[in-house]
Design a protein around this motif. Structure first.
Motif, PDB file in Angstrom:
ATOM      1  N   MET A  66       0.830  -1.204   0.000  1.00 25.35           N
ATOM      2  CA  MET A  66       0.000   0.000   0.000  1.00 25.35           C
ATOM      3  C   MET A  66       0.866   1.256   0.000  1.00 25.35           C
ATOM      4  SD  MET A  66      -2.851   1.164   2.806  1.00 25.35           S
ATOM      5  CE  MET A  66      -3.632  -0.443   2.697  1.00 25.35           C
ATOM      6  N   GLN A  67       1.931   1.241   0.806  1.00 19.02           N
ATOM      7  CA  GLN A  67       2.821   2.397   0.867  1.00 19.02           C
ATOM      8  C   GLN A  67       3.533   2.598  -0.472  1.00 19.02           C
ATOM      9  OE1 GLN A  67       5.568   2.297   4.139  1.00 19.02           O
ATOM     10  NE2 GLN A  67       7.018   3.673   3.150  1.00 19.02           N
ATOM     11  N   ARG A  68       4.005   1.501  -1.078  1.00 18.57           N
ATOM     12  CA  ARG A  68       4.730   1.639  -2.353  1.00 18.57           C
ATOM     13  C   ARG A  68       3.787   2.105  -3.468  1.00 18.57           C
ATOM     14  NH1 ARG A  68       7.735   3.707  -4.608  1.00 18.57           N
ATOM     15  NH2 ARG A  68       9.322   2.982  -6.075  1.00 18.57           N
ATOM     16  N   THR A  69       2.557   1.639  -3.443  1.00 19.85           N
ATOM     17  CA  THR A  69       1.598   2.083  -4.453  1.00 19.85           C
ATOM     18  C   THR A  69       1.322   3.575  -4.322  1.00 19.85           C
ATOM     19  OG1 THR A  69       0.585  -0.120  -4.447  1.00 19.85           O
ATOM     20  CG2 THR A  69      -0.712   1.687  -5.376  1.00 19.85           C
ATOM     21  N   TYR A  70       1.187   4.046  -3.096  1.00 19.22           N
ATOM     22  CA  TYR A  70       0.956   5.476  -2.874  1.00 19.22           C
ATOM     23  C   TYR A  70       2.155   6.299  -3.341  1.00 19.22           C
ATOM     24  CZ  TYR A  70       0.006   9.824  -0.354  1.00 19.22           C
ATOM     25  OH  TYR A  70      -0.201  11.139  -0.039  1.00 19.22           O
ATOM     26  N   GLU A  71       3.367   5.816  -3.063  1.00 22.33           N
ATOM     27  CA  GLU A  71       4.566   6.534  -3.504  1.00 22.33           C
ATOM     28  C   GLU A  71       4.660   6.582  -5.022  1.00 22.33           C
ATOM     29  OE1 GLU A  71       7.358   5.315   0.365  1.00 22.33           O
ATOM     30  OE2 GLU A  71       7.659   4.371  -1.585  1.00 22.33           O
ATOM     31  N   LYS A  72       4.326   5.468  -5.693  1.00 18.82           N
ATOM     32  CA  LYS A  72       4.382   5.450  -7.160  1.00 18.82           C
ATOM     33  C   LYS A  72       3.366   6.411  -7.765  1.00 18.82           C
ATOM     34  CE  LYS A  72       6.222   0.797  -7.850  1.00 18.82           C
ATOM     35  NZ  LYS A  72       5.967  -0.551  -8.434  1.00 18.82           N
ATOM     36  N   MET A  75      11.580  10.975  -6.736  1.00 19.26           N
ATOM     37  CA  MET A  75      11.472   9.878  -5.772  1.00 19.26           C
ATOM     38  C   MET A  75      10.699  10.388  -4.568  1.00 19.26           C
ATOM     39  SD  MET A  75      12.966   7.309  -7.224  1.00 19.26           S
ATOM     40  CE  MET A  75      13.153   6.161  -5.867  1.00 19.26           C
ATOM     41  N   VAL A  76       9.739   9.589  -4.120  1.00 23.64           N
ATOM     42  CA  VAL A  76       8.873   9.966  -3.006  1.00 23.64           C
ATOM     43  C   VAL A  76       8.966   8.885  -1.941  1.00 23.64           C
ATOM     44  CG1 VAL A  76       6.508  10.457  -2.274  1.00 23.64           C
ATOM     45  CG2 VAL A  76       7.317  11.251  -4.502  1.00 23.64           C
ATOM     46  N   THR A  77       9.113   9.306  -0.695  1.00 22.68           N
ATOM     47  CA  THR A  77       9.082   8.408   0.458  1.00 22.68           C
ATOM     48  C   THR A  77       7.963   8.866   1.375  1.00 22.68           C
ATOM     49  OG1 THR A  77      11.470   8.030   0.318  1.00 22.68           O
ATOM     50  CG2 THR A  77      10.380   7.475   2.392  1.00 22.68           C
ATOM     51  N   ALA A  78       6.983   7.977   1.546  1.00 26.80           N
ATOM     52  CA  ALA A  78       5.808   8.300   2.370  1.00 26.80           C
ATOM     53  C   ALA A  78       5.827   7.431   3.616  1.00 26.80           C
ATOM     54  CB  ALA A  78       4.521   8.075   1.593  1.00 26.80           C
ATOM     55  N   SER A  79       5.567   8.041   4.750  1.00 28.80           N
ATOM     56  CA  SER A  79       5.461   7.333   6.027  1.00 28.80           C
ATOM     57  C   SER A  79       3.990   7.280   6.403  1.00 28.80           C
ATOM     58  CB  SER A  79       6.274   8.038   7.115  1.00 28.80           C
ATOM     59  OG  SER A  79       6.120   7.397   8.362  1.00 28.80           O
ATOM     60  N   LEU A  80       3.421   6.075   6.292  1.00 27.18           N
ATOM     61  CA  LEU A  80       2.011   5.886   6.586  1.00 27.18           C
ATOM     62  C   LEU A  80       1.841   5.303   7.980  1.00 27.18           C
ATOM     63  CD1 LEU A  80       0.762   4.426   3.179  1.00 27.18           C
ATOM     64  CD2 LEU A  80       0.895   6.804   3.910  1.00 27.18           C
ATOM     65  N   ASN A  81       0.788   5.701   8.647  1.00 26.86           N
ATOM     66  CA  ASN A  81       0.503   5.251  10.007  1.00 26.86           C
ATOM     67  C   ASN A  81      -0.542   4.147   9.946  1.00 26.86           C
ATOM     68  OD1 ASN A  81       0.242   4.972  12.744  1.00 26.86           O
ATOM     69  ND2 ASN A  81      -0.901   6.872  13.056  1.00 26.86           N
TER      70      ASN A  81
END
Length: 505
Positions: free
Chosen positions: A240-246, A268-274
């Motif tokens: 889920m996190q990688r899909t959001y970053e893509k 490049m995007v790095t998202a921190s999801l809770n």
């Protein structure tokens, strides 16, 4: 020219050839004939395809007998473990064998009840039902890609009217896995669920699965179930996190490509999801609500003598204190009690998992850009991804020239092995024979051309001497050797070409 004259001329031509040349032509003709025959056989013979593989001797014998009865040509390969039939008959043959019940993967299954047997007892019916159920489960388990064969043993106890005598059914399964294959815990759990759903009253803890190596596959299934769930949950969260970053990276590329050009920016995007689960309950008390109950008490009294209030005994302890009035006394009392509902508001908040905790964005553009231009690009990217600095989000936009001269890696060819060459030896042999025949024919043609050129130069030399060339006084007619010498002296280039052709032959 009729046929006999043609044969006579060919025979005369053949007899005029030298002995070594006759032998050479005979070998070339035999080689060409053998190559034609070999290629014809290779092209016309049927191509065989595997019908069944990994058979045991008993199964292979049953299938071979059935194919002989069906008059289908077959070949036994892989030391008797594989039976091959012509490629065009594979599917039809499998269908015919399946209709006859000769398939090697399982028994007849529930088709055993197709024939009615009115003399069957209850005990016989129970045994036949157990055999049929075992065959059906075995056939289903064998359809798994990692399973080569299986055996299923079921214990189906009789029902009892006494609860204390009830015996639960159980199952034992032996799996023969394919080489280098290994079942995952979820696949083992799938086999357990299959048996549990197929047998009435079966519990998962009563299903035991063992492979041919002696390893009990269901031992650590219960312990690994919790770990498996956590692993799946972690993988789902990462996906889920990688899909959001893509998605954010794709949005940035769609924004910058029309402005900077194709391939001129990398994001490049790095998202921190809770993904932490939390539950918040809040209770508030607003203004009093509706009226629940109301109690009104009203008392009144009057009297002429001194004493207590009417209806009371002033001499008793705890009585009402008499009113200190004159002879004419009056007593009045009024009391109102109202009960209100206390207002209460309870709110439970459960946030959805996967809330964005922090976002980091890095963008690199190709070329040299000024600080205002980079600031403008940064503002556009921040607005496109919804950057919030108060949340701790970060963004970095930098410019540097890209290295566009990277050479693609050329895949290496597989190493040459003698086995790969021997695999196609019939075609190589045929090609070699054909090539040998072409070389011999080319040599024969060049020899004939050289001989014809030499024959043409001999009369030309003789004519040159007859037209005015000085003739030696002795002898009056020059010999053949003298003519060759004179020809070599007058036309050395042509003579050298003739000699080169002779030496090559």
């Amino acid at each position: 020219m009729n046929y006999n004259q043609m044969l006579a001329k060919l025979k005369e031509r053949w007899q005029s050839l030298p002995r070594n040349r006759q032998i050479l032509f005979s070998l070339a003709a035999a080689g060409l004939l053998a190559a034609v025959i070999l290629l014809t056989v290779l092209v016309t013979r049927p191509v065989y395809a595997p019908l069944f593989t990994n058979l045991d001797p008993r199964e292979a014998g049953n299938i071979a007998n059935a194919l002989q009865t069906m008059k289908v040509s077959y070949r036994v390969e892989d030391q008797g473990k594989t039976i091959a039939v012509p490629a065009g008959q594979v599917y039809d043959t499998r269908i015919q064998l399946a209709s006859k019940g000769v398939l090697a993967d399982a028994g007849p299954g529930f088709s055993i009840f197709d024939k009615q047997n009115f003399g069957m007892t209850d005990a016989q019916f129970q045994v036949e039902y157990q055999r049929a159920l075992q065959d059906e489960l075995q056939r289903t388990i064998n359809s798994m890609s990692e399973v080569q064969g299986s055996r299923v043993h079921l214990v189906l106890p009789k029902d009892s009217v006494f609860l204390d005598n009830q015996v639960q059914p159980s199952a034992s399964i032996l799996l023969q896995l394919k080489p280098l294959a290994k079942l995952k815990p979820e696949e083992v759990q799938g086999v357990v669920d299959l048996v549990t759903g197929a047998v009435q009253g079966m519990k998962p803890e009563n299903v035991h699965i063992v492979d041919t190596a002696g390893e009990v596959l269901t031992d650590n299934l219960a312990q690994s179930d919790a770990q498996l769930k956590l692993t799946r949950l972690s993988m789902d969260q990462y996906q889920m996190q990688r899909t959001y970053e893509k998605q954010l990276e794709s949005r940035i590329q769609q924004l910058l490509t029309p402005v900077l050009g194709q391939g001129q920016a990398v994001a490049m995007v790095t998202a921190s999801l809770n993904f932490d689960q939390s539950k918040t309950t809040s209770i508030t008390y607003p203004n009093p609500g509706q009226k629940l109950s109301e109690q009104n008490v009203t008392e009144s009294g009057s009297g002429t003598g001194a004493g207590g209030a009417p209806g009371t005994n002033s001499s008793q302890p705890g009585g009402t204190i008499p009113a200190l009035t004159g002879g004419n006394s009056t007593y009045n009392k009024r009391q109102t009690t109202t009960n209100y509902d206390v207002g209460k508001q309870e709110q439970t908040l459960v946030p959805a998992p996967g809330n964005l905790r922090r976002l980091s964005v890095a963008v690199v553009v190709n070329g040299n850009y000024s600080a205002p231009q980079l600031q403008q690009i940064q503002s556009m990217v921040a607005a496109a991804v919804g950057l919030q600095p108060n949340r701790g989000d970060q963004i970095n936009v930098s410019a540097m020239p890209f290295n566009l001269n990277q050479q693609p890696v050329t895949p290496q060819a597989p190493p040459f092995t003698p086995a790969a060459l021997l695999k196609h030896w019939p075609l190589l042999a045929g090609a070699g024979v054909v090539l040998l025949g072409l070389v011999l024919a080319l040599l024969l043609i060049r020899r004939r051309r050289a001989k014809a050129a030499a024959e043409e130069m001999m009369p030309e030399a003789a004519g040159a001497y007859a037209e005015g060339a000085p003739v030696p006084p002795v002898p009056a007619q020059p010999t053949r050797r003298q003519q060759v010498r004179d020809l070599a002296r007058d036309k050395p280039a042509q003579v050298a070409e003739v000699l080169k052709l002779w030496l090559k032959e």
